[in-house]
Design a protein around this motif. Structure first.
Motif, PDB file in Angstrom:
ATOM      1  N   THR A 165       0.858  -1.182   0.000  1.00 16.99           N
ATOM      2  CA  THR A 165       0.000   0.000   0.000  1.00 16.99           C
ATOM      3  C   THR A 165       0.894   1.231   0.000  1.00 16.99           C
ATOM      4  O   THR A 165       1.795   1.345   0.821  1.00 16.99           O
ATOM      5  CB  THR A 165      -0.928   0.045   1.231  1.00 16.99           C
ATOM      6  N   SER A 166       0.661   2.117  -0.951  1.00 19.02           N
ATOM      7  CA  SER A 166       1.359   3.403  -1.010  1.00 19.02           C
ATOM      8  C   SER A 166       0.307   4.485  -1.165  1.00 19.02           C
ATOM      9  O   SER A 166      -0.644   4.320  -1.936  1.00 19.02           O
ATOM     10  CB  SER A 166       2.321   3.456  -2.193  1.00 19.02           C
ATOM     11  N   THR A 167       0.480   5.578  -0.440  1.00 11.90           N
ATOM     12  CA  THR A 167      -0.487   6.665  -0.471  1.00 11.90           C
ATOM     13  C   THR A 167       0.211   7.949  -0.903  1.00 11.90           C
ATOM     14  O   THR A 167       1.305   8.262  -0.429  1.00 11.90           O
ATOM     15  CB  THR A 167      -1.120   6.865   0.919  1.00 11.90           C
ATOM     16  N   PHE A 168      -0.436   8.677  -1.805  1.00 17.01           N
ATOM     17  CA  PHE A 168       0.009  10.007  -2.207  1.00 17.01           C
ATOM     18  C   PHE A 168      -1.112  10.960  -1.807  1.00 17.01           C
ATOM     19  O   PHE A 168      -2.180  10.947  -2.404  1.00 17.01           O
ATOM     20  CB  PHE A 168       0.255  10.080  -3.717  1.00 17.01           C
ATOM     21  N   SER A 169      -0.879  11.772  -0.789  1.00 13.61           N
ATOM     22  CA  SER A 169      -1.917  12.666  -0.260  1.00 13.61           C
ATOM     23  C   SER A 169      -1.744  14.083  -0.779  1.00 13.61           C
ATOM     24  O   SER A 169      -0.616  14.542  -0.982  1.00 13.61           O
ATOM     25  CB  SER A 169      -1.853  12.684   1.269  1.00 13.61           C
ATOM     26  N   GLY A 170      -2.870  14.779  -0.969  1.00  9.50           N
ATOM     27  CA  GLY A 170      -2.839  16.187  -1.337  1.00  9.50           C
ATOM     28  C   GLY A 170      -2.205  16.470  -2.685  1.00  9.50           C
ATOM     29  O   GLY A 170      -1.607  17.521  -2.876  1.00  9.50           O
ATOM     30  N   GLN A 171      -2.368  15.562  -3.640  1.00  8.73           N
ATOM     31  CA  GLN A 171      -1.812  15.778  -4.980  1.00  8.73           C
ATOM     32  C   GLN A 171      -2.622  16.858  -5.680  1.00  8.73           C
ATOM     33  O   GLN A 171      -3.852  16.836  -5.656  1.00  8.73           O
ATOM     34  CB  GLN A 171      -1.875  14.480  -5.786  1.00  8.73           C
ATOM     35  N   SER A 172      -1.938  17.816  -6.294  1.00  5.87           N
ATOM     36  CA  SER A 172      -2.650  18.893  -6.970  1.00  5.87           C
ATOM     37  C   SER A 172      -1.867  19.368  -8.187  1.00  5.87           C
ATOM     38  O   SER A 172      -0.673  19.087  -8.309  1.00  5.87           O
ATOM     39  CB  SER A 172      -2.889  20.059  -6.010  1.00  5.87           C
ATOM     40  N   PRO A 173      -2.533  20.107  -9.069  1.00  7.52           N
ATOM     41  CA  PRO A 173      -1.833  20.649 -10.226  1.00  7.52           C
ATOM     42  C   PRO A 173      -0.787  21.694  -9.836  1.00  7.52           C
ATOM     43  O   PRO A 173       0.057  22.052 -10.643  1.00  7.52           O
ATOM     44  CB  PRO A 173      -2.943  21.308 -11.049  1.00  7.52           C
ATOM     45  N   TYR A 174      -0.840  22.172  -8.594  1.00  9.25           N
ATOM     46  CA  TYR A 174       0.006  23.288  -8.168  1.00  9.25           C
ATOM     47  C   TYR A 174       1.197  22.849  -7.315  1.00  9.25           C
ATOM     48  O   TYR A 174       1.971  23.685  -6.872  1.00  9.25           O
ATOM     49  CB  TYR A 174      -0.837  24.298  -7.391  1.00  9.25           C
ATOM     50  N   GLN A 175       1.348  21.545  -7.074  1.00  9.31           N
ATOM     51  CA  GLN A 175       2.446  21.087  -6.220  1.00  9.31           C
ATOM     52  C   GLN A 175       3.776  21.192  -6.955  1.00  9.31           C
ATOM     53  O   GLN A 175       3.808  21.186  -8.178  1.00  9.31           O
ATOM     54  CB  GLN A 175       2.210  19.664  -5.734  1.00  9.31           C
ATOM     55  N   GLY A 176       4.848  21.255  -6.214  1.00 10.99           N
ATOM     56  CA  GLY A 176       6.203  21.361  -6.742  1.00 10.99           C
ATOM     57  C   GLY A 176       6.422  20.768  -8.116  1.00 10.99           C
ATOM     58  O   GLY A 176       6.094  21.342  -9.119  1.00 10.99           O
ATOM     59  N   GLY A 177       6.986  19.573  -8.196  1.00 14.16           N
ATOM     60  CA  GLY A 177       7.249  18.922  -9.468  1.00 14.16           C
ATOM     61  C   GLY A 177       5.991  18.399 -10.133  1.00 14.16           C
ATOM     62  O   GLY A 177       5.977  18.123 -11.322  1.00 14.16           O
ATOM     63  N   GLY A 178       4.926  18.256  -9.342  1.00 10.36           N
ATOM     64  CA  GLY A 178       3.652  17.875  -9.896  1.00 10.36           C
ATOM     65  C   GLY A 178       3.458  16.399 -10.159  1.00 10.36           C
ATOM     66  O   GLY A 178       2.360  15.965 -10.423  1.00 10.36           O
ATOM     67  N   VAL A 179       4.534  15.609 -10.103  1.00  6.84           N
ATOM     68  CA  VAL A 179       4.427  14.198 -10.452  1.00  6.84           C
ATOM     69  C   VAL A 179       4.780  13.328  -9.254  1.00  6.84           C
ATOM     70  O   VAL A 179       5.754  13.581  -8.560  1.00  6.84           O
ATOM     71  CB  VAL A 179       5.377  13.842 -11.616  1.00  6.84           C
ATOM     72  N   SER A 180       3.973  12.293  -9.042  1.00  2.00           N
ATOM     73  CA  SER A 180       4.309  11.256  -8.072  1.00  2.00           C
ATOM     74  C   SER A 180       4.585  10.000  -8.876  1.00  2.00           C
ATOM     75  O   SER A 180       3.932   9.750  -9.893  1.00  2.00           O
ATOM     76  CB  SER A 180       3.145  11.020  -7.113  1.00  2.00           C
ATOM     77  N   THR A 181       5.554   9.221  -8.448  1.00  2.44           N
ATOM     78  CA  THR A 181       5.972   8.042  -9.212  1.00  2.44           C
ATOM     79  C   THR A 181       5.933   6.802  -8.335  1.00  2.44           C
ATOM     80  O   THR A 181       6.325   6.843  -7.174  1.00  2.44           O
ATOM     81  CB  THR A 181       7.396   8.243  -9.765  1.00  2.44           C
ATOM     82  N   TYR A 182       5.468   5.716  -8.939  1.00  3.50           N
ATOM     83  CA  TYR A 182       5.482   4.416  -8.279  1.00  3.50           C
ATOM     84  C   TYR A 182       5.937   3.381  -9.294  1.00  3.50           C
ATOM     85  O   TYR A 182       5.282   3.190 -10.329  1.00  3.50           O
ATOM     86  CB  TYR A 182       4.090   4.056  -7.746  1.00  3.50           C
ATOM     87  N   ASN A 183       7.060   2.737  -9.044  1.00  4.01           N
ATOM     88  CA  ASN A 183       7.547   1.616  -9.847  1.00  4.01           C
ATOM     89  C   ASN A 183       7.494   1.869 -11.357  1.00  4.01           C
ATOM     90  O   ASN A 183       7.028   1.023 -12.118  1.00  4.01           O
ATOM     91  CB  ASN A 183       6.748   0.369  -9.508  1.00  4.01           C
TER      92      ASN A 183
END
Length: 102
Positions: free
Chosen positions: A61-79
């Motif tokens: 289980t992996s969680t990415f919280s508060g993802q938005s178009p305005y966040q730093g790099g904007g991308v979260s990566t999994y595998n």
């Protein structure tokens, strides 16, 4: 220049190969096919603070919280798969999911 949300679909099955732009709602589950090295993606919450994403499968289980178009790099990566929130509109969000070339 096309909008980053052009080509958006509401059909979650188009993400099976890990390459899609899809509109989601809270509670949606995006199933990935065997070629994607990520467990199913669940949309846990959509709101002004962002989108909460959860990848869960056998023992993972992996969680990415508060993802938005305005966040730093904007991308979260999994595998080897990138997850980017392009837009939040009320109770829906547009996600761009794609392989990151790993």
């Amino acid at each position: 220049m096309p909008s980053p949300t052009s080509g958006t679909t509401k059909d979650l099955r188009t993400c099976e190969d890990g390459d899609c732009t899809v509109e989601v709602r809270e509670g949606d589950v995006i199933p990935f096919g065997e070629s994607v090295r990520a467990p199913d993606l669940t949309i846990d919450a959509i709101g002004p603070a962002g989108v909460d994403l959860r990848l869960s499968g056998e023992g993972t289980t992996s969680t990415f919280s508060g993802q938005s178009p305005y966040q730093g790099g904007g991308v979260s990566t999994y595998n080897g798969t990138d997850f980017r929130v392009l837009e939040i509109k009320g109770d829906t969000a547009v996600l761009r999911i794609k392989p990151n070339g790993l």
